[in-house]
Design an enzyme around this catalytic site. Structure first.
Site, PDB file in Angstrom:
ATOM      1  N   HIS A  15       0.828  -1.216   0.000  1.00 17.91           N
ATOM      2  CA  HIS A  15       0.000   0.000   0.000  1.00 17.91           C
ATOM      3  C   HIS A  15       0.863   1.268   0.000  1.00 17.91           C
ATOM      4  O   HIS A  15       0.466   2.307   0.535  1.00 17.91           O
ATOM      5  CB  HIS A  15      -0.952   0.020   1.210  1.00 17.91           C
ATOM      6  CG  HIS A  15      -1.811  -1.208   1.312  1.00 17.91           C
ATOM      7  ND1 HIS A  15      -2.917  -1.408   0.527  1.00 17.91           N
ATOM      8  CD2 HIS A  15      -1.693  -2.307   2.088  1.00 17.91           C
ATOM      9  CE1 HIS A  15      -3.475  -2.570   0.821  1.00 17.91           C
ATOM     10  NE2 HIS A  15      -2.735  -3.147   1.755  1.00 17.91           N
ATOM     11  N   SER A  25      16.013  16.941 -17.826  1.00 19.67           N
ATOM     12  CA  SER A  25      15.043  18.027 -17.950  1.00 19.67           C
ATOM     13  C   SER A  25      15.635  19.143 -18.787  1.00 19.67           C
ATOM     14  O   SER A  25      16.836  19.418 -18.714  1.00 19.67           O
ATOM     15  CB  SER A  25      14.658  18.558 -16.566  1.00 19.67           C
ATOM     16  OG  SER A  25      13.933  19.769 -16.662  1.00 19.67           O
TER      17      SER A  25
END
Length: 450
Positions: free
Chosen positions: A155, A278
């Site tokens: 989870h 980037s």
């Protein structure tokens, strides 16, 4: 003008396996049509249905370089028929009465389906080669990192300690099953197609099955039990297997993306000088190849679903869904192979930050092994009572930002049953990795020979 990443001179380097792309090129498809006609002529000559010299001449001229691809493309538009123009060109190339035996007793779908199967046969070989190499790489990493302890997560949260080798062995086991699926599936979908207009082989008569047998043998394909013009489950199986392979590859890529997050920093896909993360942030080391892989895997899985749509066929032959196979089968084959190629490169150069794994393992200050303390305490007070005691201690440790060891050592409900040494040992993450090592060995034993 190019409109697809598969053919794009700009994009295809990051999406496409060139080896697989060549299998599904126009030249390959044309040659496989010709190979099918040649094999059919040889089979019919062997069965005594056509003259042997006709089969020999047909085979001699079965070379795609003798054909005009532009005329074929324009002819398909003019006639709306996918094969008639090449049949005419082939007949002219062979010439004489021998040319009249081309396509004898066949229907268009026979030749086109067989050609697609021949392409899949080549694709099958490439995928198996890639998967076996990929499996070997995974098994090597599983062994190398068999005892490298890291936080297991459920989870999205820390659960229990695992080892990196255990995680990788899970991937390897899945890849091993995909290899099995391809190998066993071959008997079901690498089949020739020669059945005539309505599938009854009325055009050949009593020698039909004999010709079909020789035809299949000539091409190295299985002979079908019955006509499969409207049986598309074989292609659906191939497609679903590729979708599953893509799913596993995508899962691995996605896991690396998550483990490369700045806050985690446990695995990195590998970075080379000159690689740009980037255009605006010079510091970025983004997992861009993994992101490409996850993206193209999604295309594979969506496109592969057309294989199930194509199983809905009408009567004895139906072109409405049949035509989708000419598009989606090449696409999913090329992109799945491309994904494997990209991930193979990543696994050969990925970086494991064991120091960050160690740091993250202790991030929750002992809470990651609260189960171990609970089970030990449960030997004295019962599991549920132990759960409640350790739960209270864990919440206190979490909210006060203290190590669970320190809180547990102050808790009389725990210390009256467990010694200080027992408490410390049972809250040591490195002592609670279960059967990780044994599982790795089981996977290695099962798939190592692959």
């Amino acid at each position: 003008m190019i409109s697809s990443v598969i053919d794009s001179d700009i994009y295809r380097g990051i999406f496409v396996s060139e080896e697989m792309r060549s299998v599904f090129s126009d030249e390959s498809l044309m040659q496989k049509w010709l190979d099918s006609w040649s094999a059919l002529a040889q089979a019919e000559a062997e069965a005594g249905l056509i003259p042997k010299d006709a089969a020999e001449k047909i085979t001699e001229k079965a070379d795609y370089e003798l054909f005009d691809k532009t005329l074929i493309r324009e002819g398909i538009v003019d006639t709306t028929h996918p094969l008639i123009v090449q049949i005419r060109q082939f007949t002219e190339a062979v010439g004489g009465r021998e040319g009249g035996y081309i396509h004898w007793g066949a229907t268009t779908q026979d030749i086109m389906d067989t050609a697609v199967v021949l392409q899949i046969k080549e694709a099958h070989s490439i995928l198996l080669k890639q998967l076996k190499r990929f499996l070997t790489t995974l098994l090597n990493h599983a062994e190398k990192y068999k005892n490298t302890i890291m936080a297991g997560r459920t989870h999205g949260q820390h659960a229990l300690p695992v080892t990196l080798g255990y995680k990788i062995a899970i991937w390897a086991d899945e890849i091993g099953r995909h290899i099995e699926r391809l190998e066993t599936g071959a008997d079901r979908y690498l089949m020739s197609s020669f059945s005539g207009a309505a599938g009854t082989l009325a055009s050949i008569g009593n020698d039909g099955l004999k010709v079909q047998e020789f035809f299949s043998k000539n091409l190295g394909l299985k002979q079908p039990v019955i006509t499969w013009h409207v049986q598309r489950d074989g292609f659906a199986e191939y497609s679903s297997t590729l979708a599953m392979i893509a799913g596993t590859v995508g899962k691995i890529a996605n896991e690396i993306i998550n483990l490369q997050k700045s806050e985690i920093g446990e695995i990195e896909e590998g970075f080379k000088d000159g690689q740009i993360g980037s255009s605006t942030m010079p510091h970025k080391r983004n997992p861009m190849i993994c992101e490409y892989v996850v993206g193209l895997v999604r295309v594979v899985q969506r496109s592969a679903s057309l294989g199930f749509d194509a199983m809905i066929q009408e009567h004895e032959r139906d072109m409405t869904f049949w035509t989708t196979e000419w598009s989606y089968i090449p696409q999913i084959s090329i992109l799945t192979s491309g994904a494997l190629e990209q991930m193979q490169g990543i696994l050969e150069r990925f970086i494991v930050h064991e120091d960050n794994m160690e740091k993250n393992l202790n991030l929750l200050k002992g809470l990651i092994v609260s189960e171990n303390l609970m089970l030990k305490l449960g030997e004295h007070v019962g599991r549920q009572v132990a759960h409640d005691i350790v739960y209270e201690a864990s919440m206190e440790a979490f909210e006060s930002d203290r190590h669970l060891v320190d809180v547990a050592l102050e808790n009389s409900k725990i210390t009256e049953h467990l010694s200080n040494e027992e408490i410390r040992n049972h809250l040591n993450p490195k002592e609670y990795v279960g059967l990780c090592s044994e599982y790795v060995e089981r996977v290695e034993k099962k798939w190592g020979k692959r």
